[in-house]
Scaffold this motif. Sequence first.
Motif, PDB file in Angstrom:
ATOM      1  N   ALA A 158     -28.386  -6.584   2.415  1.00 17.98           N
ATOM      2  CA  ALA A 158     -29.112  -7.770   2.334  1.00 17.98           C
ATOM      3  C   ALA A 158     -28.517  -8.579   2.985  1.00 17.98           C
ATOM      4  CB  ALA A 158     -29.128  -8.243   0.476  1.00 17.98           C
ATOM      5  N   GLY A 159     -27.357  -8.546   3.275  1.00 16.48           N
ATOM      6  CA  GLY A 159     -26.651  -9.780   4.257  1.00 16.48           C
ATOM      7  C   GLY A 159     -26.644 -10.981   3.710  1.00 16.48           C
ATOM      8  N   ALA A 160     -26.375 -11.106   2.341  1.00 18.89           N
ATOM      9  CA  ALA A 160     -26.597 -12.295   1.670  1.00 18.89           C
ATOM     10  C   ALA A 160     -25.254 -13.406   2.359  1.00 18.89           C
ATOM     11  CB  ALA A 160     -26.788 -12.243   0.270  1.00 18.89           C
ATOM     12  N   PHE A 161     -24.119 -12.861   2.384  1.00 22.11           N
ATOM     13  CA  PHE A 161     -23.061 -13.748   2.689  1.00 22.11           C
ATOM     14  C   PHE A 161     -22.748 -13.508   4.133  1.00 22.11           C
ATOM     15  CE2 PHE A 161     -22.339 -11.857  -1.487  1.00 22.11           C
ATOM     16  CZ  PHE A 161     -22.171 -13.211  -2.216  1.00 22.11           C
ATOM     17  N   VAL A 162     -22.040 -14.330   4.792  1.00 25.15           N
ATOM     18  CA  VAL A 162     -21.878 -14.480   6.052  1.00 25.15           C
ATOM     19  C   VAL A 162     -20.785 -13.429   6.792  1.00 25.15           C
ATOM     20  CG1 VAL A 162     -19.483 -15.837   5.857  1.00 25.15           C
ATOM     21  CG2 VAL A 162     -21.016 -16.371   7.867  1.00 25.15           C
ATOM     22  N   SER A 163     -20.267 -12.845   5.988  1.00 26.25           N
ATOM     23  CA  SER A 163     -19.336 -11.689   6.055  1.00 26.25           C
ATOM     24  C   SER A 163     -18.954 -10.718   5.145  1.00 26.25           C
ATOM     25  CB  SER A 163     -17.917 -12.063   6.682  1.00 26.25           C
ATOM     26  OG  SER A 163     -17.268 -12.735   5.699  1.00 26.25           O
ATOM     27  N   HIS A 164     -18.603  -9.542   5.337  1.00 30.27           N
ATOM     28  CA  HIS A 164     -18.000  -8.763   4.184  1.00 30.27           C
ATOM     29  C   HIS A 164     -18.883  -8.309   3.024  1.00 30.27           C
ATOM     30  CE1 HIS A 164     -14.370 -10.734   5.651  1.00 30.27           C
ATOM     31  NE2 HIS A 164     -13.750  -9.748   5.291  1.00 30.27           N
ATOM     32  N   ASN A 165     -20.150  -8.141   3.621  1.00 26.78           N
ATOM     33  CA  ASN A 165     -21.063  -7.622   2.912  1.00 26.78           C
ATOM     34  C   ASN A 165     -20.903  -6.183   2.418  1.00 26.78           C
ATOM     35  OD1 ASN A 165     -23.403  -9.833   2.392  1.00 26.78           O
ATOM     36  ND2 ASN A 165     -22.779  -9.807   4.338  1.00 26.78           N
ATOM     37  N   GLY A 166     -20.509  -5.349   3.182  1.00 26.57           N
ATOM     38  CA  GLY A 166     -20.276  -4.068   2.822  1.00 26.57           C
ATOM     39  C   GLY A 166     -18.856  -3.885   1.827  1.00 26.57           C
ATOM     40  N   VAL A 167     -18.035  -4.991   2.060  1.00 27.64           N
ATOM     41  CA  VAL A 167     -16.745  -4.557   1.149  1.00 27.64           C
ATOM     42  C   VAL A 167     -17.489  -5.071  -0.098  1.00 27.64           C
ATOM     43  CG1 VAL A 167     -14.565  -5.743   0.548  1.00 27.64           C
ATOM     44  CG2 VAL A 167     -15.358  -5.314   2.837  1.00 27.64           C
ATOM     45  N   VAL A 168     -18.213  -6.053  -0.263  1.00 28.89           N
ATOM     46  CA  VAL A 168     -18.564  -6.413  -1.815  1.00 28.89           C
ATOM     47  C   VAL A 168     -19.411  -5.190  -2.375  1.00 28.89           C
ATOM     48  CG1 VAL A 168     -20.184  -8.053  -2.857  1.00 28.89           C
ATOM     49  CG2 VAL A 168     -18.564  -8.889  -1.116  1.00 28.89           C
ATOM     50  N   GLY A 169     -20.380  -4.675  -1.514  1.00 25.99           N
ATOM     51  CA  GLY A 169     -21.181  -3.570  -1.982  1.00 25.99           C
ATOM     52  C   GLY A 169     -20.398  -2.408  -2.658  1.00 25.99           C
ATOM     53  N   ARG A 170     -19.045  -2.006  -1.745  1.00 27.58           N
ATOM     54  CA  ARG A 170     -18.502  -0.930  -2.260  1.00 27.58           C
ATOM     55  C   ARG A 170     -17.509  -1.320  -3.490  1.00 27.58           C
ATOM     56  NH1 ARG A 170     -17.788  -0.992   3.543  1.00 27.58           N
ATOM     57  NH2 ARG A 170     -15.811  -1.887   3.338  1.00 27.58           N
ATOM     58  N   ALA A 171     -17.249  -2.514  -3.684  1.00 27.49           N
ATOM     59  CA  ALA A 171     -16.459  -2.909  -4.698  1.00 27.49           C
ATOM     60  C   ALA A 171     -17.437  -2.864  -6.040  1.00 27.49           C
ATOM     61  CB  ALA A 171     -15.858  -4.416  -4.582  1.00 27.49           C
ATOM     62  N   ALA A 172     -18.739  -3.609  -5.640  1.00 27.54           N
ATOM     63  CA  ALA A 172     -19.793  -3.241  -6.690  1.00 27.54           C
ATOM     64  C   ALA A 172     -20.057  -2.097  -7.171  1.00 27.54           C
ATOM     65  CB  ALA A 172     -20.997  -4.204  -6.499  1.00 27.54           C
ATOM     66  N   GLU A 173     -20.321  -1.141  -6.382  1.00 29.99           N
ATOM     67  CA  GLU A 173     -20.555   0.440  -6.928  1.00 29.99           C
ATOM     68  C   GLU A 173     -19.431   0.718  -7.769  1.00 29.99           C
ATOM     69  OE1 GLU A 173     -21.701   3.840  -3.930  1.00 29.99           O
ATOM     70  OE2 GLU A 173     -19.571   3.576  -3.672  1.00 29.99           O
ATOM     71  N   ARG A 174     -18.104   0.472  -7.320  1.00 31.03           N
ATOM     72  CA  ARG A 174     -16.937   0.906  -8.317  1.00 31.03           C
ATOM     73  C   ARG A 174     -17.315   0.329  -9.772  1.00 31.03           C
ATOM     74  NH1 ARG A 174     -11.167   2.506  -8.557  1.00 31.03           N
ATOM     75  NH2 ARG A 174     -11.169   2.918  -6.201  1.00 31.03           N
ATOM     76  N   LEU A 175     -17.471  -0.998  -9.599  1.00 28.19           N
ATOM     77  CA  LEU A 175     -17.778  -1.545 -11.104  1.00 28.19           C
ATOM     78  C   LEU A 175     -18.822  -0.923 -11.963  1.00 28.19           C
ATOM     79  CD1 LEU A 175     -17.392  -5.440 -10.817  1.00 28.19           C
ATOM     80  CD2 LEU A 175     -15.701  -3.721 -12.025  1.00 28.19           C
ATOM     81  N   VAL A 176     -19.970  -0.604 -11.093  1.00 27.45           N
ATOM     82  CA  VAL A 176     -21.083   0.036 -11.776  1.00 27.45           C
ATOM     83  C   VAL A 176     -20.593   1.137 -12.544  1.00 27.45           C
ATOM     84  CG1 VAL A 176     -23.545   0.845 -11.845  1.00 27.45           C
ATOM     85  CG2 VAL A 176     -22.859  -1.244 -10.369  1.00 27.45           C
ATOM     86  N   LEU A 177     -19.844   2.155 -11.780  1.00 22.75           N
ATOM     87  CA  LEU A 177     -19.500   3.442 -12.354  1.00 22.75           C
ATOM     88  C   LEU A 177     -18.595   3.105 -13.635  1.00 22.75           C
ATOM     89  CD1 LEU A 177     -18.415   5.182  -9.132  1.00 22.75           C
ATOM     90  CD2 LEU A 177     -20.575   5.780 -10.262  1.00 22.75           C
TER      91      LEU A 177
END
Length: 238
Positions: A158-177
Motif C-alpha cells: 500500500a505504501g501508506a507511510f513515507v518509509s518502512h512499509n515493509g517493516v510494518v508489514g512484517r511486524a503486523a504479520e507476526r501480530l496476526v499469528l
Amino acid sequence: MSDPFIAAASLEGVPSAFRAARDGMDAVLRDRGLRRSTPDDTARSLLIGAWATATLEGSEIDLDELSSGGGDATARAAVRLSTELLGLLPTWQRSPVQAMARMHALAAAGSVPDDDLGRPVNPAGTARLTQLAKLLGAKTEAPAMVVAALVHAEIASAGAFVSHNGVVGRAAERLVLLARGVDPASVTVPEAGHVAAAPDYFAALEAYGTEETGVHRWLLYAAEAFTRGAEASPLSSR
C-alpha cells in the motif's frame, strides 16, 4: 460483503500449501517433546525477527552483534519495534491502523522527519489500510496464516507511510499469528522465513502489487516462508 480472505485462501494450491505450513508450525510448537515455551524463547524469537527484518532493509549486522547491543540505526530501530511489538496487541485488536502508525513511529524514528512518524502520507495507501482494518474486524473462515500473509503484503504494498512499509508489514504479520492463536507465545520467526529466501520474498511481494496472479504467487511463497520461520524458532534448537 464478500470476503477477499476466503477468496484468496481458495486459490489453486493454497489450501494444501497452508495446511502443510500449519503442520510444520504445530510440529515446532507442540509435537517436539511437548515442550513449554518460556519468556526467554519469546524474547529470542523477537530478537531474531529484528535481525531478519533489519537485514531485509539493508543492515549488515550479524545476530551475535545485535544480541550484544550493537548495530546500525536500522538494526536498532528493528529492535526497538520488536521490544514493544507484543504490547501493541490490544491496540491491534481494537484499531489496526492505530497500531500500524505506532509500529511505523518506532521503526522510522531518527530516519524520517518527526512530522512523518506514524502518519500515513499516501491517500491511496491510507484508504487501503482503512479497508484492511475493516476486513480484519469482520468474521472470516479463512485460515489465520493466510490472513497474516495477506496483511503483510497489503501493508507493504500500500505504501501508506513515507518509509518502512515493509517493516510494518512484517511486524503486523507476526501480530496476526499471535492474535489469531497460531503462535500464541510468538516463538516462531516469520521474518527469518523471509530473509532466508530474500530474492524470492521481494519478487513475490512485487508480484502481489503488480501482477494479475500476484496474490496467488505471494500466498504460495508465504506458505513456504512460514515453514522456514517455524524452523528458525528457538524451540527448534532444543
